[in-house]
Design a protein around this motif. Structure first.
Motif, PDB file in Angstrom:
ATOM      1  N   UNK A  90      36.384 106.381  92.827  1.00  0.00           N
ATOM      2  CA  UNK A  90      37.611 105.643  91.947  1.00  0.00           C
ATOM      3  C   UNK A  90      36.326 105.550  90.841  1.00  0.00           C
ATOM      4  N   UNK A  91      35.695 105.277  90.554  1.00  0.00           N
ATOM      5  CA  UNK A  91      34.899 105.693  89.569  1.00  0.00           C
ATOM      6  C   UNK A  91      34.723 106.180  88.835  1.00  0.00           C
ATOM      7  N   UNK A  92      34.446 107.765  89.412  1.00  0.00           N
ATOM      8  CA  UNK A  92      34.336 108.793  88.895  1.00  0.00           C
ATOM      9  C   UNK A  92      36.029 108.584  87.692  1.00  0.00           C
ATOM     10  N   UNK A  93      36.695 108.843  88.521  1.00  0.00           N
ATOM     11  CA  UNK A  93      38.654 109.041  88.256  1.00  0.00           C
ATOM     12  C   UNK A  93      38.670 108.169  87.250  1.00  0.00           C
ATOM     13  N   UNK A  94      38.494 106.484  86.751  1.00  0.00           N
ATOM     14  CA  UNK A  94      38.625 105.976  85.670  1.00  0.00           C
ATOM     15  C   UNK A  94      37.526 106.017  84.920  1.00  0.00           C
ATOM     16  N   UNK A  95      35.953 106.553  84.670  1.00  0.00           N
ATOM     17  CA  UNK A  95      35.429 106.086  83.959  1.00  0.00           C
ATOM     18  C   UNK A  95      35.109 107.431  83.428  1.00  0.00           C
ATOM     19  N   UNK A  96      35.447 109.133  84.298  1.00  0.00           N
ATOM     20  CA  UNK A  96      35.268 110.236  83.483  1.00  0.00           C
ATOM     21  C   UNK A  96      36.535 111.242  83.620  1.00  0.00           C
ATOM     22  N   UNK A  97      37.666 110.303  83.014  1.00  0.00           N
ATOM     23  CA  UNK A  97      38.878 111.299  82.973  1.00  0.00           C
ATOM     24  C   UNK A  97      38.746 112.722  82.570  1.00  0.00           C
ATOM     25  N   UNK A  98      37.883 113.524  82.076  1.00  0.00           N
ATOM     26  CA  UNK A  98      37.809 114.234  81.488  1.00  0.00           C
ATOM     27  C   UNK A  98      36.947 115.429  82.249  1.00  0.00           C
ATOM     28  N   UNK A  99      36.560 115.031  83.298  1.00  0.00           N
ATOM     29  CA  UNK A  99      35.274 115.851  84.074  1.00  0.00           C
ATOM     30  C   UNK A  99      36.250 116.535  84.824  1.00  0.00           C
ATOM     31  N   UNK A 100      35.778 118.262  85.403  1.00  0.00           N
ATOM     32  CA  UNK A 100      36.577 119.178  86.423  1.00  0.00           C
ATOM     33  C   UNK A 100      36.830 118.551  87.882  1.00  0.00           C
ATOM     34  N   UNK A 101      35.943 117.476  88.439  1.00  0.00           N
ATOM     35  CA  UNK A 101      35.651 117.120  89.395  1.00  0.00           C
ATOM     36  C   UNK A 101      36.752 115.865  89.655  1.00  0.00           C
ATOM     37  N   UNK A 102      37.497 115.613  88.980  1.00  0.00           N
ATOM     38  CA  UNK A 102      38.762 115.105  88.671  1.00  0.00           C
ATOM     39  C   UNK A 102      40.104 114.522  89.887  1.00  0.00           C
ATOM     40  N   UNK A 103      40.130 116.227  90.023  1.00  0.00           N
ATOM     41  CA  UNK A 103      41.347 116.361  91.092  1.00  0.00           C
ATOM     42  C   UNK A 103      40.646 115.967  92.268  1.00  0.00           C
ATOM     43  N   UNK A 104      39.250 116.679  92.735  1.00  0.00           N
ATOM     44  CA  UNK A 104      38.785 116.457  93.893  1.00  0.00           C
ATOM     45  C   UNK A 104      38.610 115.321  94.188  1.00  0.00           C
ATOM     46  N   UNK A 105      37.626 114.279  92.993  1.00  0.00           N
ATOM     47  CA  UNK A 105      37.939 113.182  93.397  1.00  0.00           C
ATOM     48  C   UNK A 105      39.104 112.179  93.743  1.00  0.00           C
ATOM     49  N   UNK A 106      39.845 112.762  93.658  1.00  0.00           N
ATOM     50  CA  UNK A 106      41.365 112.192  93.978  1.00  0.00           C
ATOM     51  C   UNK A 106      41.719 112.167  95.077  1.00  0.00           C
TER      52      UNK A 106
END
Length: 256
Positions: A90-106
């Motif tokens: 959740x931290x990654x999705x919220x704080x780093x929305x441009x990251x290439x990891x967002x889809x995997x994190x979701x």
């Protein structure tokens, strides 16, 4: 930082050694990340998590922070610490929305809640959270290769929720709490209409209405049943009941 680290297992220099107690202060952020990833790939999740946490503290503005955050979440997930894993994703999705990891994190956020989903007889808050996060994944990343898996798990979890509501309705019926029972049967059909429990709930509602001699209401539900569930195992029984009741009501009306 590209996800090349996920599949690339570097051969660490011998001087790095096997111990996580070695002083790593002379390494660059990228080399420190690679060291942590090697620990992760070796399934040393506890030491890997310690390294990823250190990276997040020491290099907060670095290009490697989203890698560290994602794999910290993965370490928690692999250790079956699902609440903590969900927090990191959740931290990654919220704080780093441009990251290439967002889809995997979701997706992994949804997976964390999925793993926390209990037996249908227990509280289903985590099942609902998992459905919510899988649906967000499907909505935001419709072309992702994991969409089919997410949709399958949404269906599985909805089936579990429907089973819980259906079982409550049956319990109320057995306790002669008919109003409550009908309410829960209706909820199964309305909310979980695409599960196996929807026709089961409608069938039991019809039988209950007939037992209570509420024939007009029962006939309405019979017509709905034969229209919606022609392949159901109870179709013939309900169709016969419908035809019989229609003839009865028609005859009764004519005689008046």
């Amino acid at each position: 930082m590209r996800k090349i680290f996920l599949t690339f297992i570097a051969v660490l220099p011998i001087i790095w050694g096997c111990s996580s107690s070695r002083d790593l202060s002379d390494l660059t952020a990228e080399d420190r990340l690679q060291y942590a990833l090697n620990l992760y790939n070796d399934e040393d999740y506890q030491d890997a998590a310690t390294e990823f946490e250190a990276l997040l503290l020491q290099y907060p503005g670095s290009i490697i922070v989203d890698d560290a955050e994602y794999y910290l979440g993965m370490c928690k997930f692999q250790r079956e610490e699902y609440i903590l894993a969900a927090f990191e994703f959740s931290k990654l999705i919220k704080n780093m929305p441009a990251s290439e990891f967002v889809a995997d994190a979701q997706f992994m956020l949804a997976e964390s809640y999925y793993e926390l989903s209990p037996d249908y007889t227990l509280d289903q808050k985590y099942s609902k959270k998992a459905i919510e996060e899988y649906q967000a994944f499907v909505d935001f990343f419709p072309l992702n290769q994991r969409v089919a898996e997410a949709e399958r798990k949404i269906s599985e979890l909805n089936d579990k929720l429907a089973r819980k509501e259906y079982s409550i309705a049956v319990i109320y019926e057995k306790m002669d709490y008919y109003t409550a029972s009908l309410k829960y049967y209706d909820a199964v059909g309305e909310i979980y209409h695409d599960t196996q429990y929807a026709p089961m709930a409608l069938y039991r509602k019809i039988k209950l209405l007939m037992d209570r001699e509420r024939e007009d209401e029962a006939l309405k539900e019979m017509r709905k049943f034969v229209s919606m569930y022609p392949e159901d195992k109870n179709f013939n029984e309900i169709e016969d009941l419908k035809n019989s009741l229609e003839a009865k009501l028609k005859g009764g009306f004519s005689s008046n």
